[in-house]
Motif scaffolding. Structure first.
Motif, short mmCIF file in Angstrom:
data_model
loop_
_atom_site.label_atom_id
_atom_site.label_comp_id
_atom_site.label_asym_id
_atom_site.label_seq_id
_atom_site.Cartn_x
_atom_site.Cartn_y
_atom_site.Cartn_z
N GLY A 1 -9.07 -15.43 -6.91
CA GLY A 1 -8.02 -16.42 -6.75
C GLY A 1 -6.67 -15.86 -7.18
O GLY A 1 -6.50 -15.43 -8.32
N ARG A 2 -5.73 -15.82 -6.28
CA ARG A 2 -4.39 -15.30 -6.56
C ARG A 2 -3.37 -16.12 -5.79
O ARG A 2 -3.66 -16.66 -4.73
CB ARG A 2 -4.25 -13.84 -6.11
N TRP A 3 -2.15 -16.16 -6.32
CA TRP A 3 -1.06 -16.73 -5.54
C TRP A 3 -0.63 -15.66 -4.56
O TRP A 3 -0.40 -14.52 -4.92
CB TRP A 3 0.12 -17.08 -6.43
N GLY A 4 -0.55 -16.02 -3.32
CA GLY A 4 -0.19 -15.07 -2.29
C GLY A 4 -1.35 -14.90 -1.34
O GLY A 4 -2.44 -15.44 -1.54
N ASN A 5 -1.13 -14.11 -0.30
CA ASN A 5 -2.12 -13.95 0.77
C ASN A 5 -2.55 -12.50 0.87
O ASN A 5 -1.75 -11.59 0.68
CB ASN A 5 -1.49 -14.38 2.10
N GLY A 6 -3.80 -12.29 1.24
CA GLY A 6 -4.29 -10.95 1.49
C GLY A 6 -5.20 -10.43 0.39
O GLY A 6 -5.29 -11.00 -0.69
N ASP A 7 -5.84 -9.31 0.69
CA ASP A 7 -6.81 -8.70 -0.22
C ASP A 7 -6.23 -7.51 -0.98
O ASP A 7 -6.94 -6.84 -1.71
CB ASP A 7 -8.04 -8.23 0.56
N VAL A 8 -4.95 -7.22 -0.79
CA VAL A 8 -4.32 -6.06 -1.41
C VAL A 8 -3.24 -6.55 -2.38
O VAL A 8 -2.39 -7.35 -2.03
CB VAL A 8 -3.69 -5.13 -0.34
N GLU A 9 -3.31 -6.02 -3.60
CA GLU A 9 -2.33 -6.38 -4.62
C GLU A 9 -1.77 -5.10 -5.23
O GLU A 9 -2.49 -4.12 -5.43
CB GLU A 9 -3.01 -7.22 -5.70
N LEU A 10 -0.47 -5.10 -5.49
CA LEU A 10 0.16 -3.98 -6.19
C LEU A 10 1.33 -4.51 -6.98
O LEU A 10 1.75 -5.66 -6.81
CB LEU A 10 0.59 -2.89 -5.21
N PHE A 11 1.86 -3.69 -7.87
CA PHE A 11 2.91 -4.10 -8.77
C PHE A 11 4.12 -3.20 -8.61
O PHE A 11 3.97 -2.01 -8.34
CB PHE A 11 2.43 -4.09 -10.21
N LEU A 12 5.29 -3.78 -8.81
CA LEU A 12 6.52 -3.00 -8.84
C LEU A 12 7.14 -3.20 -10.21
O LEU A 12 7.55 -4.30 -10.57
CB LEU A 12 7.49 -3.46 -7.73
N GLU A 13 7.16 -2.10 -10.98
CA GLU A 13 7.69 -2.16 -12.35
C GLU A 13 8.91 -1.27 -12.52
O GLU A 13 9.65 -1.44 -13.48
CB GLU A 13 6.62 -1.72 -13.35
N ASP A 14 9.11 -0.32 -11.61
CA ASP A 14 10.19 0.64 -11.74
C ASP A 14 10.87 0.81 -10.40
O ASP A 14 10.19 0.95 -9.37
CB ASP A 14 9.62 1.98 -12.24
N ILE A 15 12.17 0.84 -10.40
CA ILE A 15 12.95 0.94 -9.16
C ILE A 15 12.60 2.20 -8.37
O ILE A 15 12.68 2.21 -7.14
CB ILE A 15 14.47 0.86 -9.46
N CYS A 16 12.16 3.25 -9.04
CA CYS A 16 11.83 4.49 -8.33
C CYS A 16 10.54 4.36 -7.52
O CYS A 16 10.24 5.24 -6.71
CB CYS A 16 11.75 5.67 -9.31
N ASP A 17 9.79 3.26 -7.68
CA ASP A 17 8.55 3.06 -6.94
C ASP A 17 8.71 2.18 -5.70
O ASP A 17 7.73 1.87 -5.02
CB ASP A 17 7.49 2.44 -7.86
N VAL A 18 9.94 1.80 -5.37
CA VAL A 18 10.17 0.94 -4.23
C VAL A 18 9.68 1.58 -2.94
O VAL A 18 9.05 0.94 -2.09
CB VAL A 18 11.66 0.54 -4.12
N ASP A 19 9.90 2.88 -2.78
CA ASP A 19 9.45 3.57 -1.55
C ASP A 19 7.93 3.52 -1.43
O ASP A 19 7.40 3.31 -0.33
CB ASP A 19 9.92 5.03 -1.53
N LYS A 20 7.22 3.69 -2.53
CA LYS A 20 5.75 3.64 -2.50
C LYS A 20 5.28 2.26 -2.10
O LYS A 20 4.36 2.12 -1.27
CB LYS A 20 5.18 4.01 -3.88
N VAL A 21 5.88 1.24 -2.66
CA VAL A 21 5.51 -0.14 -2.34
C VAL A 21 5.81 -0.42 -0.87
O VAL A 21 5.00 -1.02 -0.15
CB VAL A 21 6.23 -1.13 -3.27
N MET A 22 6.94 0.04 -0.40
CA MET A 22 7.32 -0.18 1.00
C MET A 22 6.36 0.54 1.96
O MET A 22 6.09 0.04 3.04
CB MET A 22 8.76 0.24 1.27
N ASP A 23 5.84 1.70 1.57
CA ASP A 23 4.85 2.38 2.41
C ASP A 23 3.63 1.49 2.63
O ASP A 23 3.07 1.46 3.74
CB ASP A 23 4.42 3.70 1.77
N ILE A 24 3.22 0.77 1.61
CA ILE A 24 2.06 -0.13 1.73
C ILE A 24 2.44 -1.36 2.58
O ILE A 24 1.71 -1.74 3.49
CB ILE A 24 1.55 -0.57 0.35
N ILE A 25 3.58 -1.95 2.28
CA ILE A 25 3.99 -3.15 3.02
C ILE A 25 4.19 -2.84 4.49
O ILE A 25 3.76 -3.59 5.36
CB ILE A 25 5.28 -3.74 2.41
N ARG A 26 4.82 -1.72 4.78
CA ARG A 26 5.06 -1.33 6.17
C ARG A 26 3.76 -1.13 6.91
O ARG A 26 3.55 -1.53 8.00
CB ARG A 26 5.90 -0.06 6.21
#
Length: 170
Positions: free
Chosen positions: A145-170
């Protein structure tokens, strides 16, 4: 059947029997006749306001915005950067502010952001076994049970990781 509509016992077919052709105009006329009959048979209920109030869902009436979330300086910077990148994926991306998360949609939600104390939790609407995660930053939340949709979860804690997060979202 022998005789077709001309011998039909259904009164609803009486209009069709009289037609020599069947086209959009005739179909719309018949639809109007059927609507009138339906409205006579199934009248709209008249319910007193004090009874309706008991069934009113205030959450759906409430509007949310960026100020609805508990951002601090860090999470606001992270959000602004990630939000800009997600919105720039396509002119068709829509953002909706929900009670518990921020949804990014095309036909349906493809990513959702939950603002947490010192980070953003991102849900990506895809099956975990379909994600290509070369950075090993995704978590399988299938059947949790989570707020949000989908089976994949990740966290963004540092601005330098935005590209990594965007690779997954894209």
């Amino acid at each position: 059947m022998n005789g077709g509509f001309k011998e039909s016992a259904l009164r609803l077919n009486s209009y069709v029997v009289k037609q020599n052709e069947w086209n959009e105009k005739i179909i719309k006329e018949r639809a109007s006749i059927l609507v009138e009959k339906a409205l006579l048979i199934w009248k709209y209920p008249i319910i007193e306001r004090n009874i309706l109030v008991k069934y009113k869902n205030d959450d759906k009436q409430q509007m949310y915005g960026i100020d609805s979330y508990d951002f601090n300086k860090t999470t606001k910077i992270l959000f602004d950067k990630l939000n800009m990148r997600i919105m720039n994926l396509s002119s068709e991306v829509r953002r909706e502010f929900k009670k518990l998360y921020i949804a990014y949609k095309l036909d349906t939600n493809f990513a959702d952001i939950v603002v947490q104390k010192n980070r953003l939790r991102i849900s990506v609407n895809m099956k975990f076994n379909e994600v290509i995660d070369e950075y090993n930053i995704c978590k399988d939340v299938t059947n949790l049970g989570r707020w949000g949709n989908g089976d994949v979860e990740l966290f963004l804690e540092d601005i330098c990781d935005v590209d990594k997060v965007m690779d997954i979202i894209r």
